[in-house]
Design a protein around this motif. Structure first.
Motif, PDB file in Angstrom:
ATOM      1  N   UNK A  72       0.833  -1.209   0.000  1.00  0.00           N
ATOM      2  CA  UNK A  72       0.000   0.000   0.000  1.00  0.00           C
ATOM      3  C   UNK A  72       0.870   1.262   0.000  1.00  0.00           C
ATOM      4  N   UNK A  73       1.509   1.544  -1.119  1.00  0.00           N
ATOM      5  CA  UNK A  73       2.296   2.782  -1.191  1.00  0.00           C
ATOM      6  C   UNK A  73       1.371   4.003  -1.141  1.00  0.00           C
ATOM      7  N   UNK A  74       1.937   5.129  -0.809  1.00  0.00           N
ATOM      8  CA  UNK A  74       1.174   6.389  -0.745  1.00  0.00           C
ATOM      9  C   UNK A  74       0.069   6.344   0.303  1.00  0.00           C
ATOM     10  N   UNK A  75       0.289   5.585   1.372  1.00  0.00           N
ATOM     11  CA  UNK A  75      -0.631   5.594   2.516  1.00  0.00           C
ATOM     12  C   UNK A  75       0.182   5.855   3.779  1.00  0.00           C
ATOM     13  N   UNK A  76      -0.508   6.184   4.857  1.00  0.00           N
ATOM     14  CA  UNK A  76       0.143   6.388   6.154  1.00  0.00           C
ATOM     15  C   UNK A  76      -0.310   5.305   7.122  1.00  0.00           C
ATOM     16  N   UNK A  77       0.609   4.821   7.939  1.00  0.00           N
ATOM     17  CA  UNK A  77       0.286   3.798   8.937  1.00  0.00           C
ATOM     18  C   UNK A  77      -0.369   4.454  10.146  1.00  0.00           C
ATOM     19  N   UNK A  78      -1.453   3.834  10.625  1.00  0.00           N
ATOM     20  CA  UNK A  78      -2.190   4.392  11.763  1.00  0.00           C
ATOM     21  C   UNK A  78      -2.109   3.515  13.014  1.00  0.00           C
ATOM     22  N   UNK A  79      -1.778   2.237  12.865  1.00  0.00           N
ATOM     23  CA  UNK A  79      -1.627   1.370  14.041  1.00  0.00           C
ATOM     24  C   UNK A  79      -0.875   0.102  13.651  1.00  0.00           C
ATOM     25  N   UNK A  92      -0.096  -7.063  12.595  1.00  0.00           N
ATOM     26  CA  UNK A  92      -1.282  -6.561  11.906  1.00  0.00           C
ATOM     27  C   UNK A  92      -1.110  -5.056  11.781  1.00  0.00           C
ATOM     28  N   UNK A  93      -0.991  -4.587  10.543  1.00  0.00           N
ATOM     29  CA  UNK A  93      -0.700  -3.173  10.299  1.00  0.00           C
ATOM     30  C   UNK A  93      -1.884  -2.530   9.597  1.00  0.00           C
ATOM     31  N   UNK A  94      -2.327  -1.407  10.140  1.00  0.00           N
ATOM     32  CA  UNK A  94      -3.421  -0.650   9.538  1.00  0.00           C
ATOM     33  C   UNK A  94      -2.897   0.689   9.036  1.00  0.00           C
ATOM     34  N   UNK A  95      -3.437   1.118   7.908  1.00  0.00           N
ATOM     35  CA  UNK A  95      -3.052   2.406   7.339  1.00  0.00           C
ATOM     36  C   UNK A  95      -4.207   3.003   6.565  1.00  0.00           C
ATOM     37  N   UNK A 132      -4.754  12.641   8.780  1.00  0.00           N
ATOM     38  CA  UNK A 132      -3.905  13.587   9.507  1.00  0.00           C
ATOM     39  C   UNK A 132      -3.959  13.372  11.018  1.00  0.00           C
ATOM     40  N   UNK A 133      -5.114  12.920  11.509  1.00  0.00           N
ATOM     41  CA  UNK A 133      -5.258  12.678  12.942  1.00  0.00           C
ATOM     42  C   UNK A 133      -4.519  11.417  13.397  1.00  0.00           C
ATOM     43  N   UNK A 134      -4.508  10.392  12.535  1.00  0.00           N
ATOM     44  CA  UNK A 134      -4.061   9.067  12.965  1.00  0.00           C
ATOM     45  C   UNK A 134      -2.673   8.659  12.487  1.00  0.00           C
TER      46      UNK A 134
END
Length: 202
Positions: A72-79, A92-95, A132-134
């Protein structure tokens, strides 16, 4: 020889054959017992050699993040979560991006990926609001070996689960440490390694 004598002889022979059959069957049971006992010992030995808690796992946090970014390029990791299933560690990576949320599971021993999930964000989360928040700055994360060391210095036992999340301006790990029936959660700043909170559940 009379018919009566012949019948008696046949009866005696049948009785002898029957006794021989049952004696042989009993001998077979006795000789098979050691084999069964040996098999049980082997099974018990294999049960004793079950995998132990091998934290930190073979695949590092950096490598797991790289696997996610390739998918998942061009995404940000959130957890990020690291937990065990059947004595194996899994990340387990979420973005997310501006429109969707992504989830990827990474085997912490082989680095194989699985359970790829994608779902749309709610209307009030789109256009970069939730992103932006996560989003987590993964370039500043301390290595898991250091986080694990801090956790076990503050709680006795073995690490069984770790989860990384961002809350307001704080990015921190929640590390579960178990010893017997006792479970302790240690919250550690993901950048500075400062202990934020220790909570024990007896």
């Amino acid at each position: 020889m009379t018919k009566k004598q012949t019948a008696i002889i046949l009866f005696i022979m049948a009785a002898i054959l029957s006794m021989t059959y049952f004696l042989n069957k009993a001998d077979n049971k006795n000789t098979s017992a050691p084999a069964n006992e040996s098999q049980l010992k082997k099974e018990n030995a294999s049960a004793d050699t079950s995998p132990k808690n091998d934290f930190p796992p073979k695949v590092t946090l950096v490598e797991a993040i790289e696997s996610y970014q390739q998918e998942h390029p061009d995404t940000d990791i959130s957890s990020i979560e690291l937990e065990q299933s059947f004595n194996k560690w899994f990340y387990t990576i979420e973005g997310l991006d501006d429109e969707k949320e992504y989830e990827l599971r990474v085997d912490a021993h082989s680095q194989k990926t699985s359970k790829k999930q994608v779902k749309k964000l709610d209307r009030d989360e789109k256009n970069g609001i939730k992103r932006n928040e996560s989003k987590i700055d993964t370039s500043k994360l301390v290595a898991l070996t250091e986080i694990g060391k801090v956790a076990t210095e503050n709680a006795a036992g073995e690490i069984t689960e770790l989860s990384l999340e961002k809350e307001l301006s704080h990015t921190y790990w929640t590390v579960k440490v178990e010893e017997g029936l006792n479970e302790t959660e240690v919250k550690i700043d993901a950048f500075s390694k400062d202990v934020l909170e220790i909570e024990q559940d007896d």
